[in-house]
Design an enzyme around this catalytic site. Structure first.
Site, PDB file in Angstrom:
ATOM      1  CG  HIS A  12      34.353   1.520  -9.697  1.00  0.00           C
ATOM      2  ND1 HIS A  12      33.914   0.748  -8.667  1.00  0.00           N
ATOM      3  CD2 HIS A  12      33.392   2.443  -9.902  1.00  0.00           C
ATOM      4  CE1 HIS A  12      32.739   1.163  -8.262  1.00  0.00           C
ATOM      5  NE2 HIS A  12      32.393   2.180  -9.000  1.00  0.00           N
TER       6      HIS A  12
ATOM      7  CG  HIS B  32      30.836  -7.136 -10.473  1.00  0.00           C
ATOM      8  ND1 HIS B  32      31.242  -6.103 -11.284  1.00  0.00           N
ATOM      9  CD2 HIS B  32      31.233  -6.799  -9.225  1.00  0.00           C
ATOM     10  CE1 HIS B  32      31.852  -5.191 -10.545  1.00  0.00           C
ATOM     11  NE2 HIS B  32      31.852  -5.587  -9.300  1.00  0.00           N
TER      12      HIS B  32
ATOM     13  CG  ASP C 202      30.647  -4.523  -5.387  1.00  0.00           C
ATOM     14  OD1 ASP C 202      29.431  -4.592  -5.103  1.00  0.00           O
ATOM     15  OD2 ASP C 202      31.108  -4.927  -6.469  1.00  0.00           O
TER      16      ASP C 202
ATOM     17  CG  ASN D 196      54.873   2.713   2.306  1.00  0.00           C
ATOM     18  OD1 ASN D 196      54.760   3.536   1.389  1.00  0.00           O
ATOM     19  ND2 ASN D 196      54.632   1.418   2.128  1.00  0.00           N
TER      20      ASN D 196
HETATM   21 FE   LIG Z   1      32.830  -4.672  -7.628  1.00  0.00          FE
END
Ligand SMILES: [Fe+2]
Lengths: 95, 598
Positions: free
Chosen positions: B11, B125, B148, B552
């Protein structure tokens, strides 16, 4: 940019020289692009052939029944235990 | 001793550099290459880290890659075979990139840095995710949860951290993935996978979770938060372009077209979308259906994450939790975990996604492999590149842009506060850029949170933003509990805008522009020690306005990475309708704003 190319080629700084070098450079650029496209097409064909000829039989012989992706399990879901690996032992391993 | 962590080829590629165990630089490649979520080898980010340290690649003592490439390659091969013949295209395309680049990461690091092969190491990972959270946290002991899309094989892990030791105890393996489940809905709702997930989260409060039963058909969840997806609803395991299957569409109906403008009866029709369509009610109803789907997937994800965290708490008995992985960027779920999972304290570092793997790899190498004691804590996010006043002035002169240099911070802050209080939208560019996807006051667009119309004004001036785009409140840390849920606002991740807190009812009316439709705000607490200048700005804004908060939002235009350099800031300023740009001590104003402020 085209002027310097002409200079490097030892040509004259005249418009015909620019055109010649520009068209030559363009020709080689296109040739490289075409070569890359042909190379990638060949690689894709090779990989497809490898997929069907080599991996296909592997699928039919071994993998199909093993269900390595756990697609067909009916057991309740569970965390898989992870065995401890000492960092120093696997620090250089890529697997 | 220098330890370099590198993440790439999935990514967000990134590099992070430690000197004797202390972080000195960390950045994602996209800030330099200007390609959003750039995943290529992070040569520019590495060059920045080396420049920051004043060293060459040869002086790196250890270069650590954030995952095991061969394990990941094995997963791709196994999946391609298991999904024969549907995965033929995935296999073909994957082989082209793997055989060309991804398998040779070791050689790439050796040649790029000029280091010997024995100085190159490989973490895993999810271990890198775990290390990025635990080893940068203030905790000596903590439970760890990483969730993830997918790493090598794992898509979620849990474990424990004690001192410098991290132990991963359990994992869920691909293709059963909470991240990929959320991504499938991201694609279904018309957003880009790996980019638009936060938009689903932002869209959810506009809907009612009326489809949770349907979402639960896709995922079977155990009491301890372990889960398995019904893969017949998905196609990401055998397709590189589609994430969900026809069966998914039969369950939820037609996907939302990406170009379809989002508005509901609640949002109304934003003026910056143009003329109100004749069939507004019909389109609003259609969008409401998609908002309800967003609310449903968000509700189920929260449910599963709370179960996971609760299970980890029970199993470890620990009271601190460190989280990482792309799913840990879900700030709404993070707040639920804090409230419902039984932990006292939470820590998430700002680059919780794959970019953060670079930091985790470096910390893992320094502590877990080399056995060095801990001395670093991530107390702020400002680890990126910075640009001198001289460079800024030279650049502005070179492009003929009028500017003025302010030599005192007092004047700089007063001028900015005055502009904000008068309704200006200000580009605020200071010091080193932030690590991770959030703008935390060094590359931010600021505005007055008291004006309800400011949401629409900012959306109009900073073109093409959807109405659910989050506008965050940056609040003085010492005053946060007055305005936001006390328990959430006291947590470390609020420094990095990683938790959503309820805005107290009395405060909601005072800061409507940063209060989401559901009465929450994705706050950033700002302390003097973490960012003195930004803290000073908000303090002065409070003196002028009565609220210790500024609005913001990230300093970028839609589809672009957050700005890095003065040139990119100026380009964004010129292409938008921002009124004022503050580049360090240099102020640039638009003509009409100059005329008004005179
Ligand atoms: Fe990851």
């Amino acid at each position: 940019m085209e002027w310097s190319r002409v200079g490097r080629l030892g040509g004259q700084r005249v418009s015909t020289g620019i055109l010649r070098s520009a068209s030559l450079a363009g020709f080689f650029r296109e040739l490289r692009r075409a070569g890359k496209r042909i190379g990638e097409a060949q690689a894709r064909a090779l990989m497809s052939a490898f997929y069907f000829v080599v991996l296909g039989p592997v699928f039919f012989v071994g993998i199909r029944r093993r269900d390595p992706l756990d697609l067909n399990s009916v057991a309740p879901p569970a965390w898989r235990e992870v065995h401890y690996r000492c960092a120093a032992d696997h620090k250089h391993q890529q697997y | 001793m220098y330890t370099l962590g590198v993440s790439c080829f999935f990514h967000d590629s990134a590099a992070a550099l430690l000197r004797d165990g202390e972080l000195i630089a960390a950045a994602e490649e996209e800030r330099f290459s200007r390609k959003k979520h750039d995943f290529e080898f992070p040569e520019r980010a590495i060059a920045f880290c080396l420049r920051q340290a004043g060293i060459t690649g040869k002086e790196i003592d250890h270069a650590i890659f954030f995952e095991k490439p061969f394990l990941k390659f094995e997963r791709i091969l196994t999946t391609s075979v298991a999904e024969f013949p549907a995965a033929r295209r995935v296999f073909r395309e994957a082989m082209l990139t793997w055989l060309k680049d991804k398998l040779w990461i070791k050689s790439l690091l050796i040649h790029h840095l000029g280091v010997s092969s024995d100085r190159v190491m490989f973490s895993e990972h999810h271990l890198s995710h775990a290390a990025s959270a635990f080893l940068a946290s203030p905790f000596e002991d903590a439970a760890i949860l990483t969730v993830d899309g997918v790493g090598e094989w794992a898509t979620a892990t849990f474990g424990e951290g004690h001192g410098t030791d991290i132990r991963i105890l359990g994992e869920i393996k691909f293709p059963h993935s909470l991240g990929l489940l959320y991504s499938a809905f991201t694609a279904f709702l018309g957003f880009e996978v790996n980019d638009g997930e936060y938009k689903v989260m932002g869209m959810a409060p506009f809907g009612t979770p009326r489809y949770t039963d349907k979402v639960r058909k896709l995922i079977c969840v155990g009491e301890d938060g372990s889960f398995r997806l019904d893969m017949s609803y998905f196609s990401f395991h055998h397709s590189s372009t589609d994430t969900y299957s026809q069966k998914f569409v039969e369950l939820f109906g037609a996907p939302r077209p990406p170009e379809m403008p989002f508005f509901t009866e609640t949002t109304g029709f934003p003026s910056y979308f143009g003329e109100r369509p004749a069939d507004f009610a019909k389109q609003a109803r259609r969008n409401q259906h998609y908002a309800d789907i967003a609310a449903s997937i968000q509700a189920v994800i929260e449910e599963v994450l709370v179960l996971m965290a609760r299970g980890v708490q029970r199993r470890t008995g620990l009271k601190n939790l460190c989280m990482a992985g792309g799913v840990a960027l879900n700030s709404v779920a993070n707040a639920k975990i804090l409230r419902q999972a039984g932990f006292d304290r939470l820590f998430i570092q700002p680059a919780a996604g794959d970019g953060g793997g670079a930091l985790g790899a470096a910390l893992w190498g320094w502590h877990s492999v080399l056995g060095n004691p801990r001395k670093f804590q991530m107390s702020h996010a400002y680890w990126g590149d910075e640009h001198s006043e001289a460079a800024t002035v030279d650049y502005l002169r070179s492009v003929g842009m009028p500017f003025r240099v302010v030599n005192s911070n007092d004047v700089l802050l007063d001028t900015t506060v005055d502009a904000l209080a008068h309704g200006a939208v200000v580009g605020w560019f200071q010091g080193r850029f932030e690590w991770g996807p959030r703008a935390l006051g060094n590359r931010s667009i600021l505005a007055d949170p008291r004006r309800a119309e400011m949401k629409e004004i900012v959306n109009t001036k900073i073109k093409f933003r959807e109405p659910f785009r989050p506008f965050a409140p940056s609040v003085l840390a010492e005053r946060a509990a007055e305005l936001f849920d006390d328990r959430v606002s006291a947590q470390e991740p609020t420094k990095f805008m990683l938790m959503v807190a309820e805005v107290k009812p009395a405060a909601a009316a005072r800061i409507p522009a940063v209060t989401h439709v559901d009465g929450t705000g994705r706050l950033q607490t700002v302390s003097e020690s973490s960012n003195a200048l930004y803290h000073g700005l908000i303090s002065r804004f409070e003196r002028a306005s009565g609220v210790p908060v500024v609005l913001n939002t990230s300093f970028n235009l839609r589809g672009e990475p957050i700005v890095n350099s003065p040139a990119e800031a100026l380009s964004t300023f010129v292409r938008s309708d921002m009124d004022m740009l503050v580049l360090g001590n240099v102020i640039v104003e638009k003509e009409r704003h100059r005329a008004c402020s005179r």
